[in-house]
Structures are given as structure tokens and as C-alpha cells.
Motif scaffolding. Sequence first.
Motif, short mmCIF file in Angstrom:
data_model
loop_
_atom_site.label_atom_id
_atom_site.label_comp_id
_atom_site.label_asym_id
_atom_site.label_seq_id
_atom_site.Cartn_x
_atom_site.Cartn_y
_atom_site.Cartn_z
N VAL A 211 -20.82 -2.42 11.89
CA VAL A 211 -19.89 -3.55 11.97
C VAL A 211 -19.66 -4.15 10.59
O VAL A 211 -18.55 -4.55 10.24
CB VAL A 211 -20.44 -4.62 12.94
CG1 VAL A 211 -19.59 -5.89 12.90
CG2 VAL A 211 -20.49 -4.07 14.35
N PHE A 212 -20.72 -4.17 9.78
CA PHE A 212 -20.60 -4.68 8.42
C PHE A 212 -19.57 -3.89 7.61
O PHE A 212 -18.76 -4.47 6.88
CB PHE A 212 -21.96 -4.61 7.72
CG PHE A 212 -21.92 -4.99 6.27
CD1 PHE A 212 -21.93 -6.32 5.90
CD2 PHE A 212 -21.86 -4.02 5.28
CE1 PHE A 212 -21.88 -6.69 4.55
CE2 PHE A 212 -21.81 -4.37 3.95
CZ PHE A 212 -21.82 -5.70 3.58
N VAL A 213 -19.57 -2.57 7.74
CA VAL A 213 -18.62 -1.73 7.02
C VAL A 213 -17.19 -2.06 7.43
O VAL A 213 -16.28 -2.16 6.60
CB VAL A 213 -18.92 -0.24 7.25
CG1 VAL A 213 -17.84 0.64 6.63
CG2 VAL A 213 -20.28 0.14 6.67
N VAL A 214 -16.98 -2.26 8.74
CA VAL A 214 -15.64 -2.58 9.24
C VAL A 214 -15.15 -3.91 8.69
O VAL A 214 -14.04 -4.01 8.14
CB VAL A 214 -15.62 -2.62 10.78
CG1 VAL A 214 -14.22 -3.00 11.29
CG2 VAL A 214 -16.03 -1.27 11.36
N TYR A 215 -15.97 -4.95 8.81
CA TYR A 215 -15.57 -6.28 8.38
C TYR A 215 -15.35 -6.36 6.86
O TYR A 215 -14.39 -6.96 6.38
CB TYR A 215 -16.62 -7.31 8.79
CG TYR A 215 -16.55 -7.69 10.25
CD1 TYR A 215 -15.35 -7.64 10.96
CD2 TYR A 215 -17.68 -8.13 10.94
CE1 TYR A 215 -15.28 -8.00 12.29
CE2 TYR A 215 -17.63 -8.49 12.28
CZ TYR A 215 -16.43 -8.42 12.95
OH TYR A 215 -16.36 -8.78 14.28
N SER A 216 -16.24 -5.75 6.09
CA SER A 216 -16.13 -5.85 4.63
C SER A 216 -14.90 -5.10 4.12
O SER A 216 -14.19 -5.59 3.23
CB SER A 216 -17.40 -5.31 3.96
OG SER A 216 -17.65 -3.97 4.33
N ASN A 217 -14.61 -3.93 4.69
CA ASN A 217 -13.42 -3.19 4.28
C ASN A 217 -12.14 -3.87 4.77
O ASN A 217 -11.13 -3.87 4.06
CB ASN A 217 -13.49 -1.75 4.80
CG ASN A 217 -14.38 -0.87 3.96
OD1 ASN A 217 -13.96 -0.29 2.97
ND2 ASN A 217 -15.64 -0.78 4.34
N GLY A 218 -12.20 -4.43 5.97
CA GLY A 218 -11.02 -5.15 6.48
C GLY A 218 -10.67 -6.35 5.62
O GLY A 218 -9.50 -6.59 5.32
N LEU A 219 -11.68 -7.11 5.22
CA LEU A 219 -11.43 -8.26 4.35
C LEU A 219 -10.97 -7.81 2.97
O LEU A 219 -10.11 -8.46 2.35
CB LEU A 219 -12.71 -9.10 4.24
CG LEU A 219 -12.63 -10.36 3.38
CD1 LEU A 219 -11.54 -11.31 3.89
CD2 LEU A 219 -13.99 -11.07 3.35
N ALA A 220 -11.49 -6.69 2.49
CA ALA A 220 -11.11 -6.19 1.17
C ALA A 220 -9.63 -5.80 1.11
O ALA A 220 -9.01 -5.85 0.04
CB ALA A 220 -11.98 -4.99 0.79
N ILE A 221 -9.06 -5.41 2.26
CA ILE A 221 -7.64 -5.06 2.29
C ILE A 221 -6.78 -6.23 1.82
O ILE A 221 -5.85 -6.07 1.02
CB ILE A 221 -7.22 -4.63 3.71
CG1 ILE A 221 -7.87 -3.29 4.07
CG2 ILE A 221 -5.70 -4.51 3.82
CD1 ILE A 221 -7.62 -2.86 5.51
N PHE A 222 -7.09 -7.43 2.29
CA PHE A 222 -6.32 -8.61 1.91
C PHE A 222 -6.50 -8.93 0.42
O PHE A 222 -5.56 -9.33 -0.27
CB PHE A 222 -6.72 -9.81 2.77
CG PHE A 222 -6.41 -9.64 4.22
CD1 PHE A 222 -5.12 -9.86 4.69
CD2 PHE A 222 -7.38 -9.24 5.13
CE1 PHE A 222 -4.81 -9.69 6.04
CE2 PHE A 222 -7.09 -9.06 6.47
CZ PHE A 222 -5.80 -9.29 6.93
N VAL A 223 -7.72 -8.75 -0.08
CA VAL A 223 -7.99 -8.97 -1.50
C VAL A 223 -7.18 -8.00 -2.36
O VAL A 223 -6.55 -8.38 -3.35
CB VAL A 223 -9.50 -8.82 -1.80
CG1 VAL A 223 -9.76 -8.98 -3.30
CG2 VAL A 223 -10.30 -9.86 -1.02
N LEU A 224 -7.18 -6.74 -1.98
CA LEU A 224 -6.46 -5.71 -2.73
C LEU A 224 -4.95 -5.86 -2.61
O LEU A 224 -4.22 -5.57 -3.56
CB LEU A 224 -6.90 -4.32 -2.25
CG LEU A 224 -8.33 -3.92 -2.63
CD1 LEU A 224 -8.77 -2.70 -1.82
CD2 LEU A 224 -8.42 -3.63 -4.12
#
Length: 360
Positions: free
Chosen positions: A46-59
Motif C-alpha cells: 500500500v505504501f508503494v501505491v500511495y507514495s507513487n500516486g502522490l509523486a504523480i502530482f509533484v511531477l
Amino acid sequence: MNSSRERERDMKGLGVTTAMVAVQFLEVGLNTMLKAAMSKGMSNFVFVVYSNGLAIFVLLLASFIFYRKRRLPLLTVSLVCRIFLLGLLSCCVQSFMFTGIGYSSPTLASAMVDLTPAFTFILAIISRMEKLDLRTQSSLAKCIGTVVSIIGALIVTLYKGLPIINALSSNGQPNEVLLSLQSNWVLGGFLLAIGSLCLSILFIVQTWIIREYPAELIVTLIACIFTTIQSALVALVAENDPKVWRLRSNMELIAIGYSAIFVVAARSVVATWACRKKGPVFVALFSPLGMVIALVMGVTFLGNTLYLGSLIGATVIALGFYAVIWGQAQEEKTIANGGICSFESSSAKVPLLENKGLDI
């Protein structure tokens, strides 16, 4: 004129080196935070999903700002397929690494990541990004350093040894909160080794892509989107309890935010940029630096016990690392002096496209 060019080249090299050192601090910081969050019950999938999902908005925000007045190279179907593979490798790296940390410790994770230079070196030769000539001292040093690094990682994994430092909490008792997960050293080391191999393949694919499409932010953004989708599918299969998707502590939120901004986004962009500038082997060579940082942070903040096997293995890995570093330095001197270029990765460029990337 030549002196000015050499000075400019040295400054650029120093910039890449400084960025890669900073990246290692960020990565070890994540490992330490993640171990603490997982000890409170957070799922690594779940951590991988949330961290990558949030990173999309940052990028997305960073790409909009950076490329607002710049023209992007043409993105072909072939490149998108390669970026899909890059995203899949990123998903595998994060899943194996974070699961391995859960079974062991951030210190062992950093030790096993030291296998990355050896794996990358071998894969770069196989993929012809590197050329090997055993008649030269530099190539011989790299080969010996590769073997020594693997031996050191095996020592860390298979030989625990006597405890050197037993970290205690302030009341003199073992820190039961942070050490509630029982370490399975061999399984954790095996998963971390697989993660290191996937990371080496990732560096090769990353360099393959970025030299044809030198737009680091866009490549990282698309790869992050693919990684989020792939990791979400993995998490749905691996986690049957819907409650694991619920964040229950501030540490979990902090770890996810830290990972998204500083590791998934910033580290990935820097590593991609460094791959274009210096090649995959150069980027992989900075992995052993995390060992020293992790030892200090693991014992200080997580209450990890420092074992004799970790100390011996880390020393052997360091010897192998410096042998490879020495070989790399000798080859760069040969290239600078107009000698035969043994390795293509140190000098391979795409001059017509270079100015479209993150030139700093």
C-alpha cells in the motif's frame, strides 16, 4: 581554451556527484522512516501505491513549470513501451526492497544495495554499454571489485555474528515498539538482492531511454503513472484486508509524503539525469555510500543491533567499491588524455538532443 573546457567539465562532474550523494541520504532516510512505519502495521504494498500516486502530482507540477516554455522531444510508441518497462522495474524494485526491509533492517537493505554496482557493471557489458579489456589495469580492477562486492554482500546476508552494539531505549530495555517485527535475515537478504538486480536492470533501461528522449521529468512522470497502476494491482492481490488501505498514524503519512517528494520524484529525476550525463555504472557506484549512513541511522534511531557480520561484510563491500571506483577513475584519465576509450558509457552523448534535458 582547453583549460576552460576541462574546468567546465570538472564543475559539471562535481554537480552530478554532489546530487548523487544527496540522493543517498534521501534514500537511507526513507528506509529508516519506512521501517518505523511498518513496525506500526503499515503495508509495504500500500505504501508503494500511495507514495507513487502522490509523486504523480509533484511531477506534474514540476513538469508544467519546467517545460512551460520548452519544446519537448517527440514521444513515440516505442518509447512509451520502454517507459512501461521502466515503470514495471520500478514497481519490482520498490516491492522487493520494502518487503526485504520489513524482514530485516535498513542497514541490511543498504548493504545489499551495494550489489547494484556489480550487477550494473555485468549487465552494461552484456548490453554493450560497456567494453571490457582485461589487459588494462582499470578493467581488471573493476572485475575484481565486482567479485569482492558480491562476496561482501553474501557475508552480510549469511553471517550475522556476535552483536557489537546492543541499542537500548532510555529506560534500559530493548525498544520493543521498533523491534516488534522479528528479523528473518536470510529471506530479507534474498529479497533485497533481487531488488538490487532489478535496480541494476532499471539503470540500464533508464539510460537506454534517456539518451534517446532527454526529458527527465517527463520520463519519470510517465514511469510513475505506470508504477502506480502496476503496484495497485499487486497490492489488491497481496492484501486481502481492506483496512490496510487506511492510514492510522502520523508516521505513515510522513513516510508517504517524504517518499513521494524526495525519493520517488526527486531521486528518480536526479538518477535519470545522471544516467544521461555519466552512464548507468557511474550512478550505481554511489549505492555503497548508503551503508555507512544506514549503520548510523539504524543504530541511533531504530534501535537496531550492530552485528559483527554486518561490519565485516560492509568492510569487504567497501574494498570492492573502491576498486571499481579506482578503475573508473583510471579509464576517465585515459579518455581525457586521448587514449583508447574502453567504456562507452562514460562518454556516450546525444549532442543534438542534449540541450532539451535538465542541463544544470
